[in-house]
Design a protein around this motif. Structure first.
Motif, PDB file in Angstrom:
ATOM      1  N   ALA A  61      38.651  26.370  57.204  1.00 41.06           N
ATOM      2  CA  ALA A  61      38.065  27.657  56.820  1.00 41.06           C
ATOM      3  C   ALA A  61      39.157  28.646  56.433  1.00 41.06           C
ATOM      4  O   ALA A  61      40.237  28.674  57.031  1.00 41.06           O
ATOM      5  N   LEU A  62      38.877  29.449  55.421  1.00 43.67           N
ATOM      6  CA  LEU A  62      39.770  30.529  55.030  1.00 43.67           C
ATOM      7  C   LEU A  62      39.394  31.756  55.856  1.00 43.67           C
ATOM      8  O   LEU A  62      38.273  32.261  55.768  1.00 43.67           O
ATOM      9  N   VAL A  63      40.323  32.237  56.663  1.00 40.97           N
ATOM     10  CA  VAL A  63      40.072  33.367  57.566  1.00 40.97           C
ATOM     11  C   VAL A  63      40.864  34.566  57.070  1.00 40.97           C
ATOM     12  O   VAL A  63      42.056  34.445  56.747  1.00 40.97           O
ATOM     13  N   PHE A  64      40.193  35.719  57.019  1.00 42.85           N
ATOM     14  CA  PHE A  64      40.868  36.926  56.536  1.00 42.85           C
ATOM     15  C   PHE A  64      40.380  38.122  57.332  1.00 42.85           C
ATOM     16  O   PHE A  64      39.173  38.298  57.541  1.00 42.85           O
ATOM     17  N   ASN A  65      41.315  38.950  57.791  1.00 43.77           N
ATOM     18  CA  ASN A  65      41.000  40.162  58.546  1.00 43.77           C
ATOM     19  C   ASN A  65      41.315  41.382  57.687  1.00 43.77           C
ATOM     20  O   ASN A  65      42.371  41.445  57.042  1.00 43.77           O
ATOM     21  N   TYR A  66      40.434  42.356  57.699  1.00 43.33           N
ATOM     22  CA  TYR A  66      40.606  43.546  56.863  1.00 43.33           C
ATOM     23  C   TYR A  66      39.770  44.680  57.439  1.00 43.33           C
ATOM     24  O   TYR A  66      39.007  44.482  58.397  1.00 43.33           O
ATOM     25  N   SER A  67      39.907  45.865  56.868  1.00 40.59           N
ATOM     26  CA  SER A  67      39.129  47.011  57.321  1.00 40.59           C
ATOM     27  C   SER A  67      38.408  47.654  56.143  1.00 40.59           C
ATOM     28  O   SER A  67      38.815  47.508  54.982  1.00 40.59           O
ATOM     29  N   LEU A  68      37.338  48.347  56.454  1.00 46.87           N
ATOM     30  CA  LEU A  68      36.522  49.047  55.453  1.00 46.87           C
ATOM     31  C   LEU A  68      36.070  50.372  56.036  1.00 46.87           C
ATOM     32  O   LEU A  68      35.585  50.430  57.167  1.00 46.87           O
ATOM     33  N   ASN A  69      36.214  51.434  55.260  1.00 52.66           N
ATOM     34  CA  ASN A  69      35.645  52.737  55.617  1.00 52.66           C
ATOM     35  C   ASN A  69      34.395  52.965  54.792  1.00 52.66           C
ATOM     36  O   ASN A  69      34.441  52.942  53.554  1.00 52.66           O
ATOM     37  N   THR A  70      33.261  53.170  55.458  1.00 48.28           N
ATOM     38  CA  THR A  70      32.014  53.470  54.770  1.00 48.28           C
ATOM     39  C   THR A  70      31.952  54.976  54.493  1.00 48.28           C
ATOM     40  O   THR A  70      32.762  55.744  55.016  1.00 48.28           O
ATOM     41  N   PRO A  71      31.011  55.454  53.682  1.00 45.71           N
ATOM     42  CA  PRO A  71      30.982  56.886  53.341  1.00 45.71           C
ATOM     43  C   PRO A  71      30.616  57.778  54.524  1.00 45.71           C
ATOM     44  O   PRO A  71      29.887  57.366  55.435  1.00 45.71           O
ATOM     45  N   SER A  72      31.097  58.992  54.481  1.00 42.77           N
ATOM     46  CA  SER A  72      30.603  60.025  55.389  1.00 42.77           C
ATOM     47  C   SER A  72      29.229  60.489  54.887  1.00 42.77           C
ATOM     48  O   SER A  72      28.844  60.206  53.759  1.00 42.77           O
ATOM     49  N   LYS A  73      28.500  61.213  55.745  1.00 39.69           N
ATOM     50  CA  LYS A  73      27.169  61.696  55.382  1.00 39.69           C
ATOM     51  C   LYS A  73      26.990  63.131  55.863  1.00 39.69           C
ATOM     52  O   LYS A  73      27.558  63.527  56.886  1.00 39.69           O
ATOM     53  N   TYR A 128      38.616  49.959  51.030  1.00 37.61           N
ATOM     54  CA  TYR A 128      39.142  48.787  51.709  1.00 37.61           C
ATOM     55  C   TYR A 128      40.615  48.990  52.088  1.00 37.61           C
ATOM     56  O   TYR A 128      41.360  49.711  51.415  1.00 37.61           O
ATOM     57  N   ASN A 129      41.032  48.289  53.134  1.00 36.11           N
ATOM     58  CA  ASN A 129      42.440  48.138  53.474  1.00 36.11           C
ATOM     59  C   ASN A 129      42.649  46.673  53.834  1.00 36.11           C
ATOM     60  O   ASN A 129      42.118  46.187  54.837  1.00 36.11           O
ATOM     61  N   PHE A 130      43.412  45.952  52.991  1.00 30.09           N
ATOM     62  CA  PHE A 130      43.642  44.530  53.203  1.00 30.09           C
ATOM     63  C   PHE A 130      44.950  44.234  53.930  1.00 30.09           C
ATOM     64  O   PHE A 130      45.312  43.072  54.108  1.00 30.09           O
ATOM     65  N   GLY A 131      45.681  45.261  54.315  1.00 23.60           N
ATOM     66  CA  GLY A 131      46.952  45.049  54.982  1.00 23.60           C
ATOM     67  C   GLY A 131      48.129  45.177  54.029  1.00 23.60           C
ATOM     68  O   GLY A 131      47.974  45.266  52.808  1.00 23.60           O
ATOM     69  N   VAL A 132      49.334  45.167  54.590  1.00 25.33           N
ATOM     70  CA  VAL A 132      50.536  45.447  53.798  1.00 25.33           C
ATOM     71  C   VAL A 132      50.797  44.383  52.739  1.00 25.33           C
ATOM     72  O   VAL A 132      51.424  44.661  51.714  1.00 25.33           O
ATOM     73  N   ASN A 133      50.327  43.163  52.942  1.00 30.44           N
ATOM     74  CA  ASN A 133      50.598  42.093  51.986  1.00 30.44           C
ATOM     75  C   ASN A 133      49.661  42.110  50.788  1.00 30.44           C
ATOM     76  O   ASN A 133      49.881  41.371  49.818  1.00 30.44           O
ATOM     77  N   TYR A 134      48.607  42.925  50.857  1.00 29.00           N
ATOM     78  CA  TYR A 134      47.614  42.940  49.783  1.00 29.00           C
ATOM     79  C   TYR A 134      47.295  44.363  49.348  1.00 29.00           C
ATOM     80  O   TYR A 134      46.147  44.692  49.061  1.00 29.00           O
ATOM     81  N   GLN A 135      48.291  45.210  49.295  1.00 36.26           N
ATOM     82  CA  GLN A 135      48.056  46.609  48.927  1.00 36.26           C
ATOM     83  C   GLN A 135      47.573  46.740  47.483  1.00 36.26           C
ATOM     84  O   GLN A 135      46.689  47.549  47.194  1.00 36.26           O
ATOM     85  N   LYS A 136      48.138  45.957  46.577  1.00 38.22           N
ATOM     86  CA  LYS A 136      47.714  46.028  45.175  1.00 38.22           C
ATOM     87  C   LYS A 136      46.271  45.564  45.026  1.00 38.22           C
ATOM     88  O   LYS A 136      45.472  46.182  44.314  1.00 38.22           O
ATOM     89  N   GLU A 137      45.919  44.462  45.702  1.00 33.69           N
ATOM     90  CA  GLU A 137      44.551  43.959  45.618  1.00 33.69           C
ATOM     91  C   GLU A 137      43.555  44.981  46.166  1.00 33.69           C
ATOM     92  O   GLU A 137      42.475  45.174  45.602  1.00 33.69           O
ATOM     93  N   ALA A 138      43.927  45.654  47.266  1.00 29.85           N
ATOM     94  CA  ALA A 138      43.040  46.673  47.835  1.00 29.85           C
ATOM     95  C   ALA A 138      42.900  47.861  46.887  1.00 29.85           C
ATOM     96  O   ALA A 138      41.793  48.385  46.691  1.00 29.85           O
ATOM     97  N   ALA A 139      44.010  48.279  46.283  1.00 29.62           N
ATOM     98  CA  ALA A 139      43.950  49.403  45.339  1.00 29.62           C
ATOM     99  C   ALA A 139      43.086  49.065  44.138  1.00 29.62           C
ATOM    100  O   ALA A 139      42.285  49.891  43.671  1.00 29.62           O
ATOM    101  N   ASP A 140      43.222  47.839  43.621  1.00 29.52           N
ATOM    102  CA  ASP A 140      42.396  47.420  42.481  1.00 29.52           C
ATOM    103  C   ASP A 140      40.920  47.419  42.852  1.00 29.52           C
ATOM    104  O   ASP A 140      40.070  47.868  42.072  1.00 29.52           O
ATOM    105  N   ARG A 141      40.618  46.907  44.043  1.00 30.97           N
ATOM    106  CA  ARG A 141      39.212  46.851  44.476  1.00 30.97           C
ATOM    107  C   ARG A 141      38.660  48.252  44.696  1.00 30.97           C
ATOM    108  O   ARG A 141      37.514  48.539  44.320  1.00 30.97           O
ATOM    109  N   ASN A 142      39.435  49.135  45.261  1.00 29.67           N
ATOM    110  CA  ASN A 142      38.973  50.500  45.502  1.00 29.67           C
ATOM    111  C   ASN A 142      38.766  51.256  44.197  1.00 29.67           C
ATOM    112  O   ASN A 142      37.869  52.112  44.101  1.00 29.67           O
TER     113      ASN A 142
END
Length: 508
Positions: A344-356, A385-399
């Motif tokens: 299995a491919l395992v990946f840990n990351y964080s997500l901030n949902t919108p304020s209301k 999203y925040n994918f961690g220090v190794n995936y900052q570009k990928e997180a920026a592109d996704r955001n």
């Protein structure tokens, strides 16, 4: 489509990728509709200025200050969902059913009466329990005949982003593209495309395509709340919300040769992807309710973003039948080839949902009942999203994709309750605005919920029952392709979900 695979390439390690954490996953955990008690659902979850209902702890926690007595409640529910889809002029339908726990909780009221002096704060109240925010249980499928593209082109794109097919990209591409290569569905091109990965699935002959998705799980919020009642005029409250997420999905895409040809090196392809997501989060809610007189109430609430820490585990399987392709060099070969991801491919990351932000107003008609309206503002562009220090570009592109694809939305909820002695009759409607911007080219996305219910109350116990019907029309894109004029058609899916909720409660 001849292929020579060395032992070195067979043993190459595959790099992790974060493509599963996309803009649609972010929306899943952000586009929530309040559930909870049968009474709250029965009035459309328009609880911003009502109070004295446990559901309000997840909407406007100031409602805890209106409680006069301590109580405990439990709310089981049962839902039935129907999805009707249209894809490439073909229609399909799917159904599912599920028992859930919509809510449980306890409220403890401390009355601050003192016969020797006047106390301005009338009550101090504590609450703890769970309100369900989303039910992911769902199943949908669609099918159609496609002459324009194939899923395997997406896998070729994954190779080409890295530079085509070579020893380096075979060691670094994602599992899906690697599996498509090993099952003879894509290879190096010819001529001008000799440095590129290309699909060898003959989609121009016609493909019978089917996509089926089975989802389970849900999102709940454990509320820890405190609040007080100041002179029966101002109620204040705060909720620490602890979110729990569980989501499982089985995605299947089948492509079958619709031409009947035996010499085009393709009969079928079956792709299966399993995804399991789990995690927890935290947020803070602050609220106030003002009572200028016994007939009116006004509410205000602010919700911080929910910070979610999530874990994904995924794996894929691909099976292909390439007709006589493998038989050309070996008549005894098996034309069926299967690739199964070995771990299995395992990946840990964080997500901030919108304020209301929520405002509410309510009109009471003495002991006969009330009407109430909530308006809630949500900015879906703020999902991050925040994918961690190794995936900052990928997180920026996704955001950046999230900012372009989504927009601000306003949710409107309204409800009414009529009391006749010990019996209450309720009705409500809620409209949740579409989160999609014009740049998304998705014309649907809003949700409408209509509810009705009854309640019966005695001095020390109560029972409420509600039925709610939710309706939502949306689109599902089976895959995306970088090729110009690929013409990947979206499926239109209409979801109707009916849910029955019963709340049993005791007062003490």
């Amino acid at each position: 489509m001849k292929k020579i695979i060395s032992c070195l390439l067979l043993l190459a390690a595959l790099a992790h990728d974060v493509s599963a954490q996309d803009e649609f996953d972010a929306l899943r955990y952000s586009y929530t509709t309040y559930q909870g008690t049968a009474r709250g659902i029965g009035i459309g979850s328009a609880l911003g200025s009502i109070g004295a209902d446990f559901s309000c702890l997840s909407i406007n926690p100031a409602g805890i200050g209106i409680y006069k007595n301590s109580e405990f409640m439990l709310s089981p529910s049962f839902s039935v969902s129907t999805n009707k889809s249209t894809y490439l002029e073909s229609k399909a339908s799917a159904n599912d059913a599920k028992f859930n726990l919509s809510n449980f909780g306890i409220i403890v009221v401390n009355k601050l009466n003192n016969p020797h002096k006047k106390i301005l704060w009338k009550t101090f109240t504590f609450g703890f329990g769970m309100n369900r925010l989303a039910t992911f249980k769902n199943e949908y499928a669609y099918t159609g005949k496609n002459y324009s593209n194939s899923l395997t082109e997406r896998f070729a794109d994954d190779f080409n982003k890295l530079g085509g097919i070579n020893s380096a990209t075979l060691a670094g591409v994602n599992f899906s593209a690697y599996g498509a290569y090993l099952t003879y569905l894509l290879d190096k091109g010819l001529g001008a495309d000799s440095n590129k990965a290309v699909s060898y699935v003959p989609y121009k002959d016609g493909l019978n395509q089917t996509k089926k998705v089975t989802e389970t799980g849900g999102m709940s919020e454990y509320a820890i709340s405190i609040g007080g009642n100041y002179m029966e005029k101002l109620m204040l409250g705060a909720t620490l919300g602890i979110s729990s997420v569980k989501y499982d999905r089985i995605l299947q895409i089948d492509e079958e040769d619709a031409s009947g040809k035996l010499n085009n090196d393709f009969k079928y392809m079956h792709y299966t992807e399993n995804l399991a997501t789990s995690g927890n989060g935290v947020n803070l809610k602050l609220g106030a309710i003002f009572k200028p007189n016994p007939s009116f109430r006004f509410g205000l609430a602010l919700h911080t973003p929910t910070h979610l820490e999530l874990n994904d585990a995924s794996n894929i399987t691909i099976e292909s039948h390439t007709d006589s392709l493998l038989l050309q060099n070996n008549p005894s070969a098996n034309p069926v080839t299967t690739y199964t991801q070995d771990s299995a491919l395992v990946f840990n990351y964080s997500l901030n949902t919108p304020s209301k932000a929520l405002i509410s107003a309510m009109v009471l008609f003495g002991k006969m009942g009330f009407v109430t309206v909530d308006a809630e503002y949500v900015n879906y562009q703020s999902m991050k999203y925040n994918f961690g220090v190794n995936y900052q570009k990928e997180a920026a592109d996704r955001n950046n994709i999230i900012k372009d694809m989504y927009k601000e939305a306003v949710n409107i909820r309204a409800g009414a309750e009529l009391k006749v002695k010990k019996v209450s009759m309720r009705a409500g409607v809620a409209y949740y605005g579409s989160p999609y911007s014009g740049n998304s080219h998705i014309p649907y996305g809003s949700k409408t919920c209509i509810s009705a219910g009854l309640g019966y109350r005695e001095q020390y116990w109560f029972i409420d029952a509600t039925y709610i019907q939710s309706m939502q029309k949306g689109q599902d894109i089976p895959y995306t392709i970088a090729r110009e004029n690929a013409n990947v058609q979206a499926a239109t899916i209409t979801n109707n979900r009916g849910t029955a909720v019963v709340t049993l409660g005791v007062k003490f």
